[in-house]
Design an enzyme around this catalytic site. Structure first.
Site, PDB file in Angstrom:
ATOM      1  N   ASP A   1      -0.400   4.421   0.975  1.00 47.78           N
ATOM      2  CA  ASP A   1      -0.810   5.438   1.948  1.00 47.78           C
ATOM      3  C   ASP A   1      -0.004   5.273   3.230  1.00 47.78           C
ATOM      4  O   ASP A   1       0.578   4.207   3.487  1.00 47.78           O
ATOM      5  CB  ASP A   1      -2.311   5.351   2.229  1.00 47.78           C
ATOM      6  CG  ASP A   1      -2.708   4.068   2.944  1.00 47.78           C
ATOM      7  OD1 ASP A   1      -2.367   2.976   2.416  1.00 47.78           O
ATOM      8  OD2 ASP A   1      -3.332   4.132   4.019  1.00 47.78           O
TER       9      ASP A   1
ATOM     10  N   GLU B   1     -11.400   0.206   3.634  1.00 44.21           N
ATOM     11  CA  GLU B   1     -12.772  -0.166   3.295  1.00 44.21           C
ATOM     12  C   GLU B   1     -13.012  -0.173   1.785  1.00 44.21           C
ATOM     13  O   GLU B   1     -13.776  -0.989   1.269  1.00 44.21           O
ATOM     14  CB  GLU B   1     -13.756   0.780   3.979  1.00 44.21           C
ATOM     15  CG  GLU B   1     -13.760   0.666   5.491  1.00 44.21           C
ATOM     16  CD  GLU B   1     -14.725   1.640   6.145  1.00 44.21           C
ATOM     17  OE1 GLU B   1     -15.466   2.307   5.409  1.00 44.21           O
ATOM     18  OE2 GLU B   1     -14.725   1.714   7.387  1.00 44.21           O
TER      19      GLU B   1
ATOM     20  N   HIS C   1       0.849  -1.199   0.000  1.00 45.93           N
ATOM     21  CA  HIS C   1       0.000   0.000   0.000  1.00 45.93           C
ATOM     22  C   HIS C   1       0.884   1.247   0.000  1.00 45.93           C
ATOM     23  O   HIS C   1       2.000   1.234   0.522  1.00 45.93           O
ATOM     24  CB  HIS C   1      -0.981   0.012   1.185  1.00 45.93           C
ATOM     25  CG  HIS C   1      -0.361   0.055   2.547  1.00 45.93           C
ATOM     26  ND1 HIS C   1      -0.012   1.236   3.169  1.00 45.93           N
ATOM     27  CD2 HIS C   1      -0.054  -0.930   3.427  1.00 45.93           C
ATOM     28  CE1 HIS C   1       0.487   0.971   4.378  1.00 45.93           C
ATOM     29  NE2 HIS C   1       0.481  -0.341   4.556  1.00 45.93           N
TER      30      HIS C   1
ATOM     31  N   ASP D   1       6.769   1.103   6.180  1.00 45.25           N
ATOM     32  CA  ASP D   1       5.332   0.782   6.144  1.00 45.25           C
ATOM     33  C   ASP D   1       4.589   1.805   5.297  1.00 45.25           C
ATOM     34  O   ASP D   1       4.169   2.834   5.802  1.00 45.25           O
ATOM     35  CB  ASP D   1       4.785   0.768   7.567  1.00 45.25           C
ATOM     36  CG  ASP D   1       3.329   0.382   7.648  1.00 45.25           C
ATOM     37  OD1 ASP D   1       2.818  -0.250   6.697  1.00 45.25           O
ATOM     38  OD2 ASP D   1       2.691   0.711   8.663  1.00 45.25           O
TER      39      ASP D   1
ATOM     40  N   GLU E   1      -5.100   1.712   3.337  1.00 39.92           N
ATOM     41  CA  GLU E   1      -4.902   0.649   4.329  1.00 39.92           C
ATOM     42  C   GLU E   1      -4.823   1.197   5.739  1.00 39.92           C
ATOM     43  O   GLU E   1      -5.390   0.626   6.673  1.00 39.92           O
ATOM     44  CB  GLU E   1      -3.634  -0.143   3.994  1.00 39.92           C
ATOM     45  CG  GLU E   1      -3.474  -1.442   4.772  1.00 39.92           C
ATOM     46  CD  GLU E   1      -2.794  -1.270   6.132  1.00 39.92           C
ATOM     47  OE1 GLU E   1      -2.849  -2.192   6.950  1.00 39.92           O
ATOM     48  OE2 GLU E   1      -2.195  -0.196   6.374  1.00 39.92           O
ATOM     49  N   GLU E   2      -4.128   2.311   5.914  1.00 46.95           N
ATOM     50  CA  GLU E   2      -3.932   2.851   7.259  1.00 46.95           C
ATOM     51  C   GLU E   2      -5.217   3.434   7.840  1.00 46.95           C
ATOM     52  O   GLU E   2      -5.282   3.698   9.049  1.00 46.95           O
ATOM     53  CB  GLU E   2      -2.835   3.925   7.252  1.00 46.95           C
ATOM     54  CG  GLU E   2      -1.471   3.438   6.806  1.00 46.95           C
ATOM     55  CD  GLU E   2      -0.821   2.465   7.780  1.00 46.95           C
ATOM     56  OE1 GLU E   2      -1.467   2.070   8.768  1.00 46.95           O
ATOM     57  OE2 GLU E   2       0.345   2.104   7.544  1.00 46.95           O
TER      58      GLU E   2
END
Length: 460
Positions: free
Chosen positions: A97, A167, A95, A128, A162-163
């Protein structure tokens, strides 16, 4: 675990990826420069810029790319490469974000300028999960230059929220599961037990968020006139929260077993203290019979992540009428997150003191995940990790974190094997100021992933 899987081309791939170090730094530097927090209107251009960067980068490694706007407003980037008919499919996940960087004063260097210091690369998202995305790109470049292409279909999935719960991707998986069809799914969003220790993550905790509000008075009242007899909402909430711990600090929830033991690789107390940054003289939770691994990988846990009453800066001599707390529930594999969250709510209502009014709301429920190491894809990836690090063994750990995507993908693709690994390790301090990544981890993990891709098709 000891492995004995022969993996050809290991030296060639290891050398190829190591020679990409400068390019990996450039890729990661460009990606880190985007303050790509999802859902912040003032940062929408940053998130969009990161999505465009990812799309361009995937095209440069030979993938056909599409950007899909999801229901939460984030952009999912999907890259594909088609192999021969009947070839197996591998899906690679990451991801783009990030969590907010927070106060700049807490960073030694600018969080959006990748900075090398003491052998590590610092920046928000460096580990991350932008470091894992840079790893995917390095692995794919190595595969492209290896000569004969692997007999595989490859899908690269990179999400943008993701963070903040992911959804949008969850809904996309439900509505268009065919986009994510795969025989093996490699989720690069965890990491090694320590730098240089090849590791597969075999369990993820599930969890939920709970908000509890206690009301005792129609309005705050003067502490001189009423304090001592009037029920203090903040004190009531503090007492209620204390009911979730025993005398040694262990989590207690009525009707829930909180005594399980971790039976995998240990997590010794000294290492845990260092990884968690526990202050000198502060004791760990539990007693001599408990292990940190029990708490973070095998048992449920409740953490008070927020508490609200009257802010200290605004304090007046009044008895608080209301107080609220945000609780983060984590559950181990084998436990139902939904059932445990319901029992947590019941516990809170049963233990509220003084007849105070209490309201508990539960949201963001996600179930735990357990990988099966007997599956061939996981065995091959474990062997690839060991080979990349020049050893005959890899280790396994649990993760105290949750990745709800695992459950969503497993439900949509029940026959797929899901593996968890990545460039993160305890020193990365993800989500905190001065997040960093060890570049040797990117190089080794990319080598392992390339070896996996080059050998997986041949074994299927």
């Amino acid at each position: 675990m000891t492995v004995s899987i022969p993996l050809p081309n290991a030296d060639q791939i290891r050398s190829h990826v190591a020679n990409q170090r400068e390019q990996i730094f450039t890729n990661l530097s460009e990606l880190v420069s985007f303050n790509s927090v999802h859902g912040e209107p003032t940062l929408a251009d940053q998130a969009a810029g990161a999505a465009d960067w990812v799309a361009d980068a995937l095209e440069t490694v030979g993938l056909k790319v599409q950007q899909i706007t999801t229901t939460d407003g984030s952009t999912t980037v999907l890259g594909t490469r088609t192999g021969a008919p009947g070839s197996p499919t591998v899906l690679l996940y990451s991801h783009y974000d990030v969590v907010p960087a927070g106060e700049r004063v807490n960073w030694i260097s600018d969080p959006f300028t990748l900075t090398e210091r003491d052998g590590r690369w610092y920046g928000r998202g460096a580990a991350d999960c932008k470091g894992n995305l840079a790893m995917h790109l390095a692995a794919l470049r190595a595969v492209n230059d290896a000569g004969a292409q692997p007999d595989l279909n490859i899908t690269v999935l990179v999400e943008g929220s993701e963070e903040r719960g992911g959804e949008g991707l969850d809904r996309l998986i439900q509505e268009r599961p065919e986009l994510f069809a795969a025989d093996a799914i490699l989720i690069a969003d965890t990491g090694n037990a320590a730098v240089g220790t090849p590791t597969l993550t075999t369990t993820l905790r599930g969890g939920a968020q709970a908000t509890v509000t206690v009301d005792t008075l129609r309005t705050p009242v003067h502490s001189g006139m009423f304090g001592g007899a009037a029920p203090d909402a903040a004190a009531a909430l503090i007492r209620l929260l204390d009911s979730l711990r025993d005398e040694h600090g262990r989590t207690v929830i009525d009707g829930v077993d909180t005594s399980a033991r971790w039976d995998g690789e240990p997590y010794d107390a000294a290492t845990f203290r260092s990884d968690a940054g526990v202050l000198d003289g502060v004791e760990l939770v539990g007693d001599a019979t408990d292990s940190p691994a029990d708490f973070v990988w095998a048992r449920p846990a409740v953490t008070v992540t927020g508490f609200t009453s009257t802010p200290v800066a605004e304090a007046v001599n009044a008895v608080p009428a209301t107080a609220s707390a945000k609780l983060n529930l984590r559950v181990a594999p084998g436990m139902s997150a939904a059932e445990t969250a319901a029992k947590l709510a019941a516990h809170l209502k049963a233990h509220t003191p003084w007849g105070a009014r209490v309201e508990v709301t539960i949201d963001d429920v996600n179930e735990a995940f357990r990988a099966d190491l007997t599956n061939p894809a996981l065995a091959l990836l474990g062997g690839a990790l060991a080979t990349a690090y020049g050893t005959s063994e890899f280790t396994t750990v649990g993760s105290g974190g949750s990745i709800p995507l695992c459950t969503a993908l497993q439900e949509a693709q029940p026959s797929a094997e899901i593996a968890l690994f990545g460039v993160e390790e305890p020193q990365t301090t993800i989500h905190s100021p001065n997040e960093s990544v060890d570049p040797s981890e990117i190089i080794h993990i990319a080598t392992a992933e390339a070896l996996f891709l080059l050998n997986y098709g041949a074994q299927n």
